[in-house]
Design a protein around this motif. Sequence first.
Motif, PDB file in Angstrom:
ATOM      1  N   GLU A 648      29.747  58.353  27.474  1.00  0.00           N
ATOM      2  CA  GLU A 648      30.883  58.017  26.692  1.00  0.00           C
ATOM      3  C   GLU A 648      31.551  56.519  26.915  1.00  0.00           C
ATOM      4  OE1 GLU A 648      33.635  60.990  26.972  1.00  0.00           O
ATOM      5  OE2 GLU A 648      32.401  62.501  25.867  1.00  0.00           O
ATOM      6  N   ILE A 649      31.154  56.531  28.142  1.00  0.00           N
ATOM      7  CA  ILE A 649      31.907  55.138  28.793  1.00  0.00           C
ATOM      8  C   ILE A 649      31.055  53.971  28.399  1.00  0.00           C
ATOM      9  CG2 ILE A 649      32.370  53.482  30.647  1.00  0.00           C
ATOM     10  CD1 ILE A 649      33.208  56.153  32.236  1.00  0.00           C
ATOM     11  N   LEU A 650      29.713  54.362  28.413  1.00  0.00           N
ATOM     12  CA  LEU A 650      28.920  53.224  27.982  1.00  0.00           C
ATOM     13  C   LEU A 650      29.058  52.951  26.462  1.00  0.00           C
ATOM     14  CD1 LEU A 650      25.793  54.214  30.063  1.00  0.00           C
ATOM     15  CD2 LEU A 650      27.105  52.212  30.354  1.00  0.00           C
ATOM     16  N   GLU A 651      29.044  54.033  25.802  1.00  0.00           N
ATOM     17  CA  GLU A 651      29.377  54.048  24.243  1.00  0.00           C
ATOM     18  C   GLU A 651      30.615  53.174  23.923  1.00  0.00           C
ATOM     19  OE1 GLU A 651      29.405  57.940  22.654  1.00  0.00           O
ATOM     20  OE2 GLU A 651      27.104  58.212  22.524  1.00  0.00           O
ATOM     21  N   LYS A 652      31.792  53.543  24.743  1.00  0.00           N
ATOM     22  CA  LYS A 652      32.772  52.611  24.524  1.00  0.00           C
ATOM     23  C   LYS A 652      32.465  51.249  24.945  1.00  0.00           C
ATOM     24  CE  LYS A 652      36.276  56.721  25.408  1.00  0.00           C
ATOM     25  NZ  LYS A 652      37.094  57.226  26.288  1.00  0.00           N
ATOM     26  N   THR A 653      31.974  51.236  25.957  1.00  0.00           N
ATOM     27  CA  THR A 653      31.687  49.482  26.162  1.00  0.00           C
ATOM     28  C   THR A 653      30.893  48.967  25.420  1.00  0.00           C
ATOM     29  OG1 THR A 653      31.679  50.324  28.820  1.00  0.00           O
ATOM     30  CG2 THR A 653      30.816  48.089  28.373  1.00  0.00           C
ATOM     31  N   THR A 654      29.856  49.643  24.722  1.00  0.00           N
ATOM     32  CA  THR A 654      29.069  49.055  23.737  1.00  0.00           C
ATOM     33  C   THR A 654      29.567  48.784  22.303  1.00  0.00           C
ATOM     34  OG1 THR A 654      27.099  50.282  24.709  1.00  0.00           O
ATOM     35  CG2 THR A 654      26.675  49.586  22.306  1.00  0.00           C
ATOM     36  N   THR A 655      30.845  49.699  22.259  1.00  0.00           N
ATOM     37  CA  THR A 655      31.617  49.433  20.908  1.00  0.00           C
ATOM     38  C   THR A 655      32.252  48.310  20.966  1.00  0.00           C
ATOM     39  OG1 THR A 655      31.565  51.743  20.821  1.00  0.00           O
ATOM     40  CG2 THR A 655      33.203  50.666  19.548  1.00  0.00           C
ATOM     41  N   ILE A 656      32.870  48.070  22.319  1.00  0.00           N
ATOM     42  CA  ILE A 656      33.613  46.750  22.501  1.00  0.00           C
ATOM     43  C   ILE A 656      32.786  45.600  22.314  1.00  0.00           C
ATOM     44  CG2 ILE A 656      34.978  45.781  24.333  1.00  0.00           C
ATOM     45  CD1 ILE A 656      36.147  48.624  25.400  1.00  0.00           C
ATOM     46  N   TYR A 657      31.621  45.631  22.998  1.00  0.00           N
ATOM     47  CA  TYR A 657      30.754  44.524  23.113  1.00  0.00           C
ATOM     48  C   TYR A 657      30.142  44.320  21.573  1.00  0.00           C
ATOM     49  CZ  TYR A 657      30.434  44.560  28.147  1.00  0.00           C
ATOM     50  OH  TYR A 657      30.754  44.503  29.466  1.00  0.00           O
ATOM     51  N   GLU A 658      30.080  45.296  21.024  1.00  0.00           N
ATOM     52  CA  GLU A 658      29.630  45.077  19.593  1.00  0.00           C
ATOM     53  C   GLU A 658      30.632  44.644  18.634  1.00  0.00           C
ATOM     54  OE1 GLU A 658      28.282  48.977  18.227  1.00  0.00           O
ATOM     55  OE2 GLU A 658      26.217  48.870  19.114  1.00  0.00           O
ATOM     56  N   GLU A 659      31.901  45.057  19.013  1.00  0.00           N
ATOM     57  CA  GLU A 659      33.048  44.141  18.390  1.00  0.00           C
ATOM     58  C   GLU A 659      33.181  42.792  18.742  1.00  0.00           C
ATOM     59  OE1 GLU A 659      35.914  44.454  15.488  1.00  0.00           O
ATOM     60  OE2 GLU A 659      34.536  46.177  16.169  1.00  0.00           O
ATOM     61  N   ASP A 660      33.008  42.544  19.844  1.00  0.00           N
ATOM     62  CA  ASP A 660      33.164  41.369  20.161  1.00  0.00           C
ATOM     63  C   ASP A 660      31.813  40.464  19.693  1.00  0.00           C
ATOM     64  OD1 ASP A 660      35.301  42.025  21.531  1.00  0.00           O
ATOM     65  OD2 ASP A 660      34.328  42.012  23.685  1.00  0.00           O
ATOM     66  N   LYS A 661      30.891  40.888  19.751  1.00  0.00           N
ATOM     67  CA  LYS A 661      29.739  40.496  18.831  1.00  0.00           C
ATOM     68  C   LYS A 661      29.868  40.098  17.608  1.00  0.00           C
ATOM     69  CE  LYS A 661      24.776  41.008  18.202  1.00  0.00           C
ATOM     70  NZ  LYS A 661      23.515  41.815  18.411  1.00  0.00           N
ATOM     71  N   ARG A 662      30.502  41.112  16.792  1.00  0.00           N
ATOM     72  CA  ARG A 662      30.696  40.793  15.517  1.00  0.00           C
ATOM     73  C   ARG A 662      31.836  39.862  15.189  1.00  0.00           C
ATOM     74  NH1 ARG A 662      30.146  46.633  14.933  1.00  0.00           N
ATOM     75  NH2 ARG A 662      32.502  46.884  15.367  1.00  0.00           N
ATOM     76  N   ASN A 663      32.713  39.873  16.342  1.00  0.00           N
ATOM     77  CA  ASN A 663      33.787  38.810  15.995  1.00  0.00           C
ATOM     78  C   ASN A 663      33.335  37.429  16.146  1.00  0.00           C
ATOM     79  OD1 ASN A 663      35.774  40.955  15.426  1.00  0.00           O
ATOM     80  ND2 ASN A 663      36.244  41.179  17.635  1.00  0.00           N
ATOM     81  N   LEU A 664      32.472  37.323  17.325  1.00  0.00           N
ATOM     82  CA  LEU A 664      31.864  36.086  17.395  1.00  0.00           C
ATOM     83  C   LEU A 664      30.886  35.551  16.311  1.00  0.00           C
ATOM     84  CD1 LEU A 664      31.109  36.404  21.219  1.00  0.00           C
ATOM     85  CD2 LEU A 664      32.942  35.048  20.261  1.00  0.00           C
ATOM     86  N   GLN A 665      30.189  36.583  15.991  1.00  0.00           N
ATOM     87  CA  GLN A 665      29.438  36.219  14.903  1.00  0.00           C
ATOM     88  C   GLN A 665      30.122  35.875  13.684  1.00  0.00           C
ATOM     89  OE1 GLN A 665      26.769  39.702  13.994  1.00  0.00           O
ATOM     90  NE2 GLN A 665      25.346  38.822  15.749  1.00  0.00           N
TER      91      GLN A 665
END
Length: 923
Positions: A648-665
């Motif tokens: 769950e922690i990794l999924e949340k971290t992955t979600t945050i990173y994916e959100e940051d990645k989408r924002n940066l993209q």
Amino acid sequence: MRRARAHLAPQRRFPDSSSAALEPPSRGPCGRSLRPAVLVNPRPSPASPRARLGSSELTTMKPARTKTPRKPPVKKGSQTSLKDPVGVYCRVRPLSLPEQECCIEVINNTTVQLHTPEGNRLNRNGDYKETQYSFKQVFGIHTTQKELFDVVANPLVDDLIHGKNGLLFTYGVTGSGKTHTMTGSPGEGGLLPRCLDMLFNSIGSFQAKRYVFKSNDRNSMDIQCEVDALLERQKREATPNPKTPSSKRQVDPEFADMINVQEFCKAEEVDEDSVYGVFVSYIEIYNNYIYDLLEEVPFDPIKPKWNSCSTPMRNTDFVPPQSKLLREDKNHNMYVAGCTEVEVKSTEEAFEVFWRGQKKRRIANTHLNHESSRSHSVFNIKLVQAPLDADGDNVLQEKEQITISQLSLVDLAGSERTNRTKAEGNRLREAGNINQSLMTLRTCMEVLRENQTYGTNKMVPYRDSKLTHLFKNYFDGEGKVRLIVCVNPKAEDYEESLQVMRFAEVTQEVEVARPTDKAICGLTPGRRYRNQARAGPVGDEPLVSEVVLQSFPPLPSCELLDVNDEQTLPRLIEALERRHHLRQMMIEEFNRQSITFKALLQEFDNAVLNKENYIQGKLNEKEKVISGQKLEIERLEKKNKTLEYKVEILEKTTTIYEEDKRNLQQELETQNEKLQRQFSDKRRLEARLQGMVTETTMKWEKECERRVAAKQLEMQNKLWVKDEKLKQLKAIVTEPKTEKPERPSRERDREKVTQRSVSPSPIPNAPPIRLRHRRSRSAGDRWVDHKPATNLQTETVMQPHVPRAITVSVANEKALAKCEKYMLTHQELASDGEIETKLIKGDVYKTRGGGQSVQFTEIETLKQESPTSRKRRSSTVAPAQPDGTESEWTDVETRCSVAVEMRAGSQLGPGYQHHAQPKRKKP
């Protein structure tokens, strides 16, 4: 579906092992050791109080029953239950007319193909499109009802008998054969009568007596004892019009051919130690309201009924039933509150109930179907199952042991387009509600597929329609779901069939939980027939007492007719003595066999004790292993929880990173777009500046060329003027002085114009000057030469001449329309008394109104002067010419002034000045 949880019967032993029959432990379906709940003597006497143990005695031997704990909710995403996709089948009906165009073709037993008919191709620019759809199985036009039933409905009935739920839909456009598939036709029964026939063929001999099971208003069943059921039957039989159909009635010939199924079908592995009860109900969903088709509507003979026209109806008219409500039971299953459930005992009774409700179903005539269903019908078959007691005679009076399963057969109303059915009024409203409920069903399927495919948690809109709200348990809970898509291959239904195929394609991707097996009862299996055998001979078989009495010698006649008869009594005494002796022998044999049997029983009891000790040791070992495995399971569960937490922690971290990645993209894409726009603006600006530079360069180059040419022309003119002055001075200086001649007249000047010389020619005999015409600068265009009638003829050498000119005295529109240039010849008197001629030039343009306008561009002035008017200051007489002619110009001042006024290259002679100003072109 509401399932009753089974409890294992407690194991009890009587303290007197010699009087109890011990049976070896039997193995249940799951391999558990099952002991009989009651242990009795092998052959107790009929008067023994322990010969038969009733249900009350059984309950006293059981420990106190606690409340069954509720099953903990399953976490989302867990793999505790297996899932199966919804089974979708396709059935193609034959065409009504052979000459009709067909748009559906069966490719194989799992695939159909739709192709665009001719009429739709014209509306779609001639596009020809072929689309293939796959199903679990496709049934062509030659498929029989038996083949369809064996594949689709047979497994559902088998699951119904084994305690599992089932749901069967028929879906399609109006007139596609849904009702025929479900109900059938005379001589060819549909799925519904075949399901009933298979059910009663399987449980016919194991059915409970009527009213042993009694339905309540809480979507569950109650159990009655034999006495209460008998009283209930007598009470119902005394009713004048019983609701429950009787099996003694004659089958209605209207539907007798539909239920006359020739093929015998029966389920396998039916539980023989249970009794069954079948209850049916029939409802319809009309305009999103639920109505009970089996409800008997009472009539009020006093209070009249009023229709929509505010007029009283007759008491014999049909009063529509009241709509029913949906409720949720304690197990969170949806049911129709107050719905009539009728207990049936045969296929004929069940179909009679169905036919009675079918007559009340709403059917109307539309443009596409003479008998179009205007509502969704639901026929529920509820099977109640309860185990027998330990003796195998009576139903176990425990409500928790009841298993209820249900099979719902749904005939959906056909989707239709109002522009084809020509519906209006009530038919239009019905069509709108039908399409709305089918659209809600499709939306629920799409949301379920999206949640299962992408792991989302969107709310499924079950409550938007009564149809989906009623059957939401089948998609959220357990049970098999089958869908039969009925299609009509005619070309007119192409658009509707295309939508039906798309719905089927979505439904195939929805998964429902696989139904679990029913709970295992703790009683000994096979007790029905075994206990019947222990109960002794039945029917015509003789009893043991009768066999013993028949083995004794017959008694002689005991009638004494004479006082002196001495033979009858001795014969009777002798017979009795033989019987007594035989009885003593039988008693001794019985005692001997009893002792032997007791010894065998004791040995068997010892063997059972040894077996029990051995089994107990094994159980202790297994319990140790199980406890170790439980500890291991607990450790693994803790580890699993830890890993789940980490996941769950990794999924949340992955979600945050994916959100940051989408924002940066997105930011990168925005910057790229901004740079692209700046680069495009820069290129446009560069191109614009380059064009301006090029244009300015060309402009200045032309201007420089023009100025250089003008300067060159000016210098050439100045040089020519100087040359001319020098020539004139040279001629003046070199010519001899003669007497001044008289000034010739104008006529003489005109006659001797060829003898006049501007300057002395170096050649002695110069040829005469050829007349030249003044040419316009725009000689290539066509001109309008406007010469007013008041103008005078100047008869000068230089005359304006324009080729391709139209000469007019008055300007007119017709002449202006044919030409591009315009020239006006204007004459006026100068200050010195000479005639001055002006040539006013202009361009001809067309106006928006269709006329012509003239824009003047330049003026040329032709001025005529007399050279005799200028006097020479010197009074000397000019010398005579060598050829004897007199010089006309003897005044040096006059000749010099004439030479100065001449222009280079004009060759017009003295006295003419060119004042035309050329029009400057825009750079």
